[in-house]
Design a protein around this motif. Structure first.
Motif, PDB file in Angstrom:
ATOM      1  N   ALA A  40     -49.484 -61.451   6.697  1.00 37.19           N
ATOM      2  CA  ALA A  40     -50.009 -60.446   5.781  1.00 37.19           C
ATOM      3  C   ALA A  40     -49.048 -59.260   5.672  1.00 37.19           C
ATOM      4  O   ALA A  40     -48.859 -58.699   4.590  1.00 37.19           O
ATOM      5  N   ILE A  41     -48.415 -58.902   6.761  1.00 38.37           N
ATOM      6  CA  ILE A  41     -47.485 -57.774   6.759  1.00 38.37           C
ATOM      7  C   ILE A  41     -46.208 -58.111   5.992  1.00 38.37           C
ATOM      8  O   ILE A  41     -45.519 -57.230   5.488  1.00 38.37           O
ATOM      9  N   HIS A  42     -45.908 -59.391   5.849  1.00 40.58           N
ATOM     10  CA  HIS A  42     -44.689 -59.784   5.165  1.00 40.58           C
ATOM     11  C   HIS A  42     -44.710 -59.473   3.671  1.00 40.58           C
ATOM     12  O   HIS A  42     -43.861 -59.951   2.921  1.00 40.58           O
ATOM     13  N   GLY A  43     -45.655 -58.675   3.243  1.00 41.61           N
ATOM     14  CA  GLY A  43     -45.658 -58.203   1.865  1.00 41.61           C
ATOM     15  C   GLY A  43     -44.403 -57.416   1.536  1.00 41.61           C
ATOM     16  O   GLY A  43     -44.067 -57.231   0.362  1.00 41.61           O
ATOM     17  N   VAL A  44     -43.684 -56.971   2.548  1.00 40.76           N
ATOM     18  CA  VAL A  44     -42.439 -56.250   2.313  1.00 40.76           C
ATOM     19  C   VAL A  44     -41.419 -57.158   1.624  1.00 40.76           C
ATOM     20  O   VAL A  44     -40.537 -56.689   0.905  1.00 40.76           O
ATOM     21  N   VAL A  45     -41.565 -58.471   1.791  1.00 37.28           N
ATOM     22  CA  VAL A  45     -40.673 -59.409   1.105  1.00 37.28           C
ATOM     23  C   VAL A  45     -40.894 -59.322  -0.401  1.00 37.28           C
ATOM     24  O   VAL A  45     -39.943 -59.409  -1.182  1.00 37.28           O
TER      25      VAL A  45
END
Length: 94
Positions: A40-45
């Motif tokens: 979920a945190i990989h939204g930075v991608v």
């Protein structure tokens, strides 16, 4: 091989080894909650994909950008789905 490429490969290799060591130490009962939160945190991608969209040229670049955006979106959505399923186990059944 250029010095910058060598430095990038060195950082990538070290990150791979450290990541493997950290994940291998996590007990199996905590692995799924940690991974769903990380996905979920990989939204930075997705933010990176949007930044790259401004500088892409050519059909190949757009194709790679579309693949990256799709994979990032699936990773984020999957993280939220798994997290929601885990949290549903703790809700009262009333």
């Amino acid at each position: 091989m250029s010095p910058l490429l060598l430095a990038d490969l060195t950082v990538f290799t070290l990150a791979l080894l450290v990541g493997f060591e950290v994940i291998s130490k996590v007990p199996a009962t905590l692995h799924t909650p940690l991974m769903s939160g990380a996905n979920a945190i990989h939204g930075v991608v997705i933010v990176g994909v949007m930044l790259l969209a401004a500088s892409v040229h050519g059909i190949g670049g757009y194709a790679l950008l579309a693949v990256a955006a799709f994979c990032a979106a699936m990773n984020v959505a999957g993280g939220y789905v798994v997290t929601d399923r885990m949290l549903a186990m703790f809700r009262s059944r009333s």
